[in-house]
Design an enzyme around this catalytic site. Structure first.
Site, mmCIF file in Angstrom:
data_model
loop_
_atom_site.group_PDB
_atom_site.id
_atom_site.type_symbol
_atom_site.label_atom_id
_atom_site.label_comp_id
_atom_site.label_asym_id
_atom_site.label_seq_id
_atom_site.Cartn_x
_atom_site.Cartn_y
_atom_site.Cartn_z
ATOM 1 N N HIS A 68 -16.819 -9.725 5.087
ATOM 2 C CA HIS A 68 -15.294 -9.382 5.865
ATOM 3 C C HIS A 68 -15.447 -8.314 7.343
ATOM 4 O O HIS A 68 -14.339 -8.474 7.411
ATOM 5 C CB HIS A 68 -14.885 -8.380 4.682
ATOM 6 C CG HIS A 68 -15.377 -9.332 3.155
ATOM 7 N ND1 HIS A 68 -14.301 -10.110 2.750
ATOM 8 C CD2 HIS A 68 -15.681 -9.191 2.379
ATOM 9 C CE1 HIS A 68 -14.209 -10.248 1.409
ATOM 10 N NE2 HIS A 68 -15.412 -9.633 1.244
ATOM 11 N N THR A 87 11.176 -0.581 0.097
ATOM 12 C CA THR A 87 10.024 -1.607 -0.212
ATOM 13 C C THR A 87 8.544 -1.464 0.029
ATOM 14 O O THR A 87 7.490 -1.999 -0.395
ATOM 15 C CB THR A 87 10.588 -2.860 0.283
ATOM 16 O OG1 THR A 87 10.275 -2.292 1.330
ATOM 17 C CG2 THR A 87 11.947 -3.544 -0.732
ATOM 18 N N CYS A 140 8.779 3.561 1.676
ATOM 19 C CA CYS A 140 9.801 3.813 2.201
ATOM 20 C C CYS A 140 10.618 2.841 0.752
ATOM 21 O O CYS A 140 10.049 2.616 -0.215
ATOM 22 C CB CYS A 140 10.542 2.890 2.826
ATOM 23 S SG CYS A 140 9.577 1.657 3.091
ATOM 24 N N ASP A 154 10.589 7.794 3.713
ATOM 25 C CA ASP A 154 12.148 7.078 4.636
ATOM 26 C C ASP A 154 12.516 8.329 2.812
ATOM 27 O O ASP A 154 12.034 8.719 2.496
ATOM 28 C CB ASP A 154 12.679 5.982 5.203
ATOM 29 C CG ASP A 154 12.568 5.398 3.368
ATOM 30 O OD1 ASP A 154 12.720 5.853 2.179
ATOM 31 O OD2 ASP A 154 13.403 3.963 3.963
ATOM 32 N N HIS A 172 -11.725 -5.887 1.014
ATOM 33 C CA HIS A 172 -12.075 -7.024 2.442
ATOM 34 C C HIS A 172 -11.300 -6.713 3.539
ATOM 35 O O HIS A 172 -12.280 -7.255 4.407
ATOM 36 C CB HIS A 172 -10.395 -8.235 1.583
ATOM 37 C CG HIS A 172 -12.088 -8.176 0.534
ATOM 38 N ND1 HIS A 172 -11.883 -9.317 -0.243
ATOM 39 C CD2 HIS A 172 -13.054 -8.230 -0.252
ATOM 40 C CE1 HIS A 172 -12.289 -9.803 -1.348
ATOM 41 N NE2 HIS A 172 -13.298 -8.684 -1.691
#
Length: 150
Positions: A133, A67, A65, A8, A98
């Protein structure tokens, strides 16, 4: 490797540094935008990269972005995508090792350029372990398939 990248408006500068870093490592980078500093809606770019990953137009994706949270939430709505938000290299490594995450997300307002490069490097240079996994990744994909058929 062919890597899709999206962002963004808050992540323009960091995206440019990450693209340069990836290209220096020999990767091909496909930029899905935005390339404007005007306020924009991060879900648009998260979805673009997610579809490119799911449709195998690119090998994996990176989303940035403010965060890393919002753009990864949008990406995770696309079937076949496992986007992980990371803020340090250990989690980025574990996301691949994982969870076989195919998109790495992080926040331009959370991490600096050098830490972001360390995360990208750790994520790209880690192999999925499979084994126990794989069973867990399959369970995640089972949830996705059930939810998409509701």
């Amino acid at each position: 490797m062919k890597i899709g990248i999206g962002n963004d408006h808050s992540a323009l500068d960091l995206k440019a540094e990450i693209i340069e870093f990836l290209e220096h490592m020999g990767h091909q980078v496909i930029d899905y935008g935005t390339n404007s500093s005007e306020s924009c809606d991060y879900p648009i770019y998260g979805e673009k990269v997610a579809h490119a990953v799911a449709d195998k137009e690119v090998d994996c994706g990176i989303l940035i972005c403010g965060t890393g949270l919002g753009i990864s939430l949008a990406a995770n709505k696309v079937k076949g995508v496992r986007a992980a938000v990371c803020s340090e290299p250990f989690t980025a490594k574990m996301a691949k090792q994982h969870n076989n995450c195919n998109i790495l997300a992080f926040g331009a307002r959370v991490v600096g350029a050098e830490l972001a490069k360390m995360m990208v490097d750790a994520w790209l240079n880690t192999e999925f372990q499979g084994g126990r996994h794989q069973h867990r990744v399959n369970l995640i994909m089972d949830i996705e398939n059930r939810e998409n058929s509701r």
